[in-house]
Design a protein around this motif. Structure first.
Motif, PDB file in Angstrom:
ATOM      1  N   THR A  95      30.880  20.769  52.765  1.00  0.00           N
ATOM      2  CA  THR A  95      31.424  22.049  53.201  1.00  0.00           C
ATOM      3  C   THR A  95      32.240  22.699  52.093  1.00  0.00           C
ATOM      4  O   THR A  95      32.242  23.927  51.957  1.00  0.00           O
ATOM      5  CB  THR A  95      32.247  21.867  54.493  1.00  0.00           C
ATOM      6  N   SER A  96      32.902  21.906  51.265  1.00  0.00           N
ATOM      7  CA  SER A  96      33.595  22.504  50.108  1.00  0.00           C
ATOM      8  C   SER A  96      32.577  23.087  49.132  1.00  0.00           C
ATOM      9  O   SER A  96      32.835  24.121  48.504  1.00  0.00           O
ATOM     10  CB  SER A  96      34.524  21.498  49.429  1.00  0.00           C
ATOM     11  N   ASP A  97      31.404  22.477  49.026  1.00  0.00           N
ATOM     12  CA  ASP A  97      30.332  23.016  48.189  1.00  0.00           C
ATOM     13  C   ASP A  97      29.803  24.321  48.789  1.00  0.00           C
ATOM     14  O   ASP A  97      29.552  25.295  48.070  1.00  0.00           O
ATOM     15  CB  ASP A  97      29.220  21.982  48.048  1.00  0.00           C
ATOM     16  N   GLU A  98      29.643  24.349  50.109  1.00  0.00           N
ATOM     17  CA  GLU A  98      29.233  25.592  50.775  1.00  0.00           C
ATOM     18  C   GLU A  98      30.246  26.694  50.501  1.00  0.00           C
ATOM     19  O   GLU A  98      29.881  27.844  50.201  1.00  0.00           O
ATOM     20  CB  GLU A  98      29.109  25.355  52.283  1.00  0.00           C
ATOM     21  N   LEU A  99      31.529  26.354  50.593  1.00  0.00           N
ATOM     22  CA  LEU A  99      32.575  27.330  50.312  1.00  0.00           C
ATOM     23  C   LEU A  99      32.450  27.862  48.890  1.00  0.00           C
ATOM     24  O   LEU A  99      32.589  29.063  48.648  1.00  0.00           O
ATOM     25  CB  LEU A  99      33.958  26.700  50.537  1.00  0.00           C
ATOM     26  N   ASN A 100      32.158  26.989  47.942  1.00  0.00           N
ATOM     27  CA  ASN A 100      32.001  27.417  46.559  1.00  0.00           C
ATOM     28  C   ASN A 100      30.877  28.452  46.440  1.00  0.00           C
ATOM     29  O   ASN A 100      31.000  29.438  45.701  1.00  0.00           O
ATOM     30  CB  ASN A 100      31.726  26.200  45.666  1.00  0.00           C
ATOM     31  N   SER A 101      29.799  28.256  47.176  1.00  0.00           N
ATOM     32  CA  SER A 101      28.696  29.214  47.153  1.00  0.00           C
ATOM     33  C   SER A 101      29.116  30.561  47.735  1.00  0.00           C
ATOM     34  O   SER A 101      28.747  31.617  47.220  1.00  0.00           O
ATOM     35  CB  SER A 101      27.504  28.671  47.941  1.00  0.00           C
ATOM     36  N   VAL A 102      29.897  30.523  48.804  1.00  0.00           N
ATOM     37  CA  VAL A 102      30.367  31.756  49.423  1.00  0.00           C
ATOM     38  C   VAL A 102      31.327  32.486  48.474  1.00  0.00           C
ATOM     39  O   VAL A 102      31.308  33.719  48.388  1.00  0.00           O
ATOM     40  CB  VAL A 102      31.011  31.457  50.798  1.00  0.00           C
ATOM     41  N   VAL A 103      32.143  31.741  47.758  1.00  0.00           N
ATOM     42  CA  VAL A 103      33.026  32.352  46.753  1.00  0.00           C
ATOM     43  C   VAL A 103      32.176  33.042  45.676  1.00  0.00           C
ATOM     44  O   VAL A 103      32.513  34.135  45.209  1.00  0.00           O
ATOM     45  CB  VAL A 103      33.987  31.315  46.131  1.00  0.00           C
ATOM     46  N   GLY A 104      31.071  32.407  45.294  1.00  0.00           N
ATOM     47  CA  GLY A 104      30.174  33.029  44.325  1.00  0.00           C
ATOM     48  C   GLY A 104      29.656  34.378  44.805  1.00  0.00           C
ATOM     49  O   GLY A 104      29.546  35.327  44.015  1.00  0.00           O
ATOM     50  N   LEU A 105      29.361  34.486  46.093  1.00  0.00           N
ATOM     51  CA  LEU A 105      28.952  35.776  46.653  1.00  0.00           C
ATOM     52  C   LEU A 105      30.083  36.797  46.582  1.00  0.00           C
ATOM     53  O   LEU A 105      29.855  37.963  46.249  1.00  0.00           O
ATOM     54  CB  LEU A 105      28.496  35.608  48.103  1.00  0.00           C
ATOM     55  N   ALA A 106      31.288  36.376  46.893  1.00  0.00           N
ATOM     56  CA  ALA A 106      32.438  37.288  46.814  1.00  0.00           C
ATOM     57  C   ALA A 106      32.623  37.796  45.390  1.00  0.00           C
ATOM     58  O   ALA A 106      32.935  38.984  45.165  1.00  0.00           O
ATOM     59  CB  ALA A 106      33.705  36.583  47.303  1.00  0.00           C
ATOM     60  N   ARG A 107      32.404  36.926  44.420  1.00  0.00           N
ATOM     61  CA  ARG A 107      32.607  37.318  43.018  1.00  0.00           C
ATOM     62  C   ARG A 107      31.655  38.418  42.577  1.00  0.00           C
ATOM     63  O   ARG A 107      31.943  39.113  41.600  1.00  0.00           O
ATOM     64  CB  ARG A 107      32.469  36.107  42.106  1.00  0.00           C
ATOM     65  N   LEU A 108      30.539  38.595  43.287  1.00  0.00           N
ATOM     66  CA  LEU A 108      29.633  39.696  42.953  1.00  0.00           C
ATOM     67  C   LEU A 108      30.313  41.046  43.103  1.00  0.00           C
ATOM     68  O   LEU A 108      29.880  42.036  42.513  1.00  0.00           O
ATOM     69  CB  LEU A 108      28.386  39.653  43.845  1.00  0.00           C
ATOM     70  N   HIS A 109      31.383  41.094  43.901  1.00  0.00           N
ATOM     71  CA  HIS A 109      32.088  42.340  44.185  1.00  0.00           C
ATOM     72  C   HIS A 109      33.479  42.382  43.558  1.00  0.00           C
ATOM     73  O   HIS A 109      34.177  43.391  43.698  1.00  0.00           O
ATOM     74  CB  HIS A 109      32.203  42.532  45.704  1.00  0.00           C
TER      75      HIS A 109
END
Length: 190
Positions: free
Chosen positions: A37-51
């Protein structure tokens, strides 16, 4: 240094995976669920960084690195054996929590106090940061649950707790310093 020459190994085909200490466990074990789940969170952070741009993007980059540290911490059980290992595992440390607190305090100075709960959304970045916040809370709940079964680094739990707060405040910053937040109106649709 990590070297990944071959991506698939077939060693997990029977539903098990290796922890950082080499022990094999079920892929649904609580420890794997927590660091997954911490890895999933890292992926979601990557999406946020697009903006994200500027300081927020740089801070999110630090958080992504921290989340790999967190995964490394959670994937190696038996903390009491750390001193006896040839290569002590990477563990979360208090400074990582303190850095988040400093950043939260700095961002919060720009914001007016809240008078209601906020509906997740607003700008694209804010919506993604609210998503990060909820995944961080889930990662925290799962890590706390793991800690009821096995030893877990307390700094890892503190980090996740602080991180969800960081995402909340950052989401307000991303909504024009809170001016574009949409406030919850209790009972508005009755």
């Amino acid at each position: 240094m990590v070297v990944l020459n071959k991506i698939y190994t077939k060693t997990g085909d029977a539903g098990e995976t290796a922890l950082g200490n080499g022990a094999r466990v079920a892929k649904h074990s609580m420890r794997v669920v927590a660091y997954g789940t911490s890895d999933e969170l890292n992926s979601v952070v990557g999406l946020a960084r697009l903006h994200a741009t500027g300081d927020l993007d740089a801070q999110l980059a630090h958080i992504q690195n921290d989340l790999f540290d967190l995964g490394a911490d959670l994937c190696v059980p038996d903390m009491e054996k750390d001193a006896d290992r040839d290569y002590p595992p990477l563990r979360m440390v208090a400074e990582q929590v303190t850095r988040l607190e400093r950043e939260i305090d700095a961002m919060n100075k720009r914001l007016e106090p809240l008078r209601s709960f906020i509906l997740p959304g607003g700008s694209a970045l804010s919506a993604h940061l609210h998503h990060c916040r909820t995944v961080a809370r889930r990662a925290e709940r799962l890590t706390v649950e793991l800690a009821t079964m096995e030893a877990v680094n307390t700094e890892a739990v503190k980090y996740l707790n602080r991180l969800s707060d960081w995402f909340f405040v950052a989401a307000r910053i991303a909504n024009d310093d809170g001016r574009a937040d949409t406030l919850w109106v209790p009972g508005a649709n009755r």
